[in-house]
Design a protein around this motif. Structure first.
Motif, mmCIF file in Angstrom:
data_model
loop_
_atom_site.group_PDB
_atom_site.id
_atom_site.type_symbol
_atom_site.label_atom_id
_atom_site.label_comp_id
_atom_site.label_asym_id
_atom_site.label_seq_id
_atom_site.Cartn_x
_atom_site.Cartn_y
_atom_site.Cartn_z
ATOM 1 N N UNK A 129 0.845 -1.198 0.000
ATOM 2 C CA UNK A 129 0.000 0.000 0.000
ATOM 3 C C UNK A 129 0.882 1.250 0.000
ATOM 4 N N UNK A 130 1.964 1.224 0.766
ATOM 5 C CA UNK A 130 2.886 2.367 0.814
ATOM 6 C C UNK A 130 3.566 2.579 -0.534
ATOM 7 N N UNK A 131 3.897 1.477 -1.212
ATOM 8 C CA UNK A 131 4.553 1.586 -2.517
ATOM 9 C C UNK A 131 3.560 2.052 -3.580
ATOM 10 N N UNK A 132 2.268 1.796 -3.342
ATOM 11 C CA UNK A 132 1.191 2.196 -4.252
ATOM 12 C C UNK A 132 1.277 1.449 -5.596
ATOM 13 N N UNK A 133 1.326 0.115 -5.496
ATOM 14 C CA UNK A 133 1.314 -0.723 -6.696
ATOM 15 C C UNK A 133 -0.111 -0.917 -7.184
ATOM 16 N N UNK A 134 -0.244 -1.237 -8.448
ATOM 17 C CA UNK A 134 -1.561 -1.554 -8.993
ATOM 18 C C UNK A 134 -2.054 -2.867 -8.389
ATOM 19 N N UNK A 135 -3.366 -3.041 -8.334
ATOM 20 C CA UNK A 135 -3.948 -4.239 -7.718
ATOM 21 C C UNK A 135 -3.473 -5.518 -8.382
ATOM 22 N N UNK A 136 -3.416 -5.541 -9.692
ATOM 23 C CA UNK A 136 -3.029 -6.770 -10.372
ATOM 24 C C UNK A 136 -1.554 -7.093 -10.139
ATOM 25 N N UNK A 137 -0.709 -6.076 -9.985
ATOM 26 C CA UNK A 137 0.711 -6.314 -9.697
ATOM 27 C C UNK A 137 0.859 -6.874 -8.279
ATOM 28 N N UNK A 138 0.145 -6.298 -7.338
ATOM 29 C CA UNK A 138 0.168 -6.790 -5.965
ATOM 30 C C UNK A 138 -0.309 -8.235 -5.905
ATOM 31 N N UNK A 139 -1.412 -8.520 -6.570
ATOM 32 C CA UNK A 139 -1.940 -9.880 -6.596
ATOM 33 C C UNK A 139 -0.957 -10.849 -7.233
ATOM 34 N N UNK A 140 -0.311 -10.440 -8.302
ATOM 35 C CA UNK A 140 0.667 -11.294 -8.974
ATOM 36 C C UNK A 140 1.867 -11.573 -8.068
ATOM 37 N N UNK A 141 2.368 -10.549 -7.392
ATOM 38 C CA UNK A 141 3.522 -10.727 -6.498
ATOM 39 C C UNK A 141 3.161 -11.666 -5.348
ATOM 40 N N UNK A 142 2.005 -11.450 -4.737
ATOM 41 C CA UNK A 142 1.583 -12.301 -3.623
ATOM 42 C C UNK A 142 1.346 -13.729 -4.098
ATOM 43 N N UNK A 143 0.737 -13.899 -5.272
ATOM 44 C CA UNK A 143 0.516 -15.241 -5.813
ATOM 45 C C UNK A 143 1.839 -15.942 -6.080
ATOM 46 N N UNK A 144 2.796 -15.238 -6.658
ATOM 47 C CA UNK A 144 4.114 -15.838 -6.898
ATOM 48 C C UNK A 144 4.806 -16.195 -5.589
ATOM 49 N N UNK A 145 4.709 -15.336 -4.592
ATOM 50 C CA UNK A 145 5.311 -15.604 -3.289
ATOM 51 C C UNK A 145 4.708 -16.852 -2.654
ATOM 52 N N UNK A 146 3.372 -16.930 -2.635
ATOM 53 C CA UNK A 146 2.716 -18.078 -2.019
ATOM 54 C C UNK A 146 2.914 -19.364 -2.820
ATOM 55 N N UNK A 147 2.883 -19.278 -4.138
ATOM 56 C CA UNK A 147 3.068 -20.494 -4.942
ATOM 57 C C UNK A 147 4.494 -21.021 -4.807
ATOM 58 N N UNK A 148 5.474 -20.120 -4.707
ATOM 59 C CA UNK A 148 6.856 -20.543 -4.473
ATOM 60 C C UNK A 148 6.991 -21.187 -3.098
ATOM 61 N N UNK A 149 6.354 -20.599 -2.106
ATOM 62 C CA UNK A 149 6.362 -21.172 -0.763
ATOM 63 C C UNK A 149 5.706 -22.554 -0.772
ATOM 64 N N UNK A 150 4.608 -22.700 -1.519
ATOM 65 C CA UNK A 150 3.945 -24.009 -1.651
ATOM 66 C C UNK A 150 4.895 -25.037 -2.249
#
Length: 120
Positions: free
Chosen positions: A80-101
């Protein structure tokens, strides 16, 4: 989130942006629970009730899950502080969680096999 889609609060695209990271979050959370059970298995019990009542792994899992949730909240605040677009935030979080999986699944395959070999 399905209710938000039905009530037209989310568009279908926003619904997908929310559901995919949540799916991976739930999978990561469950894999962490499995890792804790493999790390400290409770195999000596008399009946099914004793197995559930004497197992403190669930408490440990809850504490780890709360910590994991706090980390996710901090990542959200950072985005939120960086002010990324919603789809970029979702993509980063999805990549983070899928890598963790993927990492947890590899660890479970290795550790789970070792634990099951040592049971007998």
């Amino acid at each position: 989130s399905l209710a938000c889609l039905v009530l037209s609060i989310f568009t279908f695209f926003e619904f997908i942006l929310v559901v995919v990271p949540i799916f991976f979050l739930v999978v990561v959370s469950n894999l962490l629970g499995l890792m804790i059970d493999l790390w400290k298995p409770k195999l000596s019990w008399d009946n099914e009730q004793a197995a559930v009542k004497q197992n403190t792994n669930y408490l440990l899992f809850m504490l780890v899950d709360f910590g994991f949730t706090a980390i996710i909240a901090l990542i959200g605040v950072l985005f939120i502080k960086i002010d990324l677009a919603n789809y970029v935030t979702s993509l980063i979080i999805t990549l983070l969680f899928s890598t963790t999986c993927a990492i947890l699944i590899r660890l479970l395959n290795k550790k789970g096999t070792d634990v099951f070999k040592n049971i007998g």
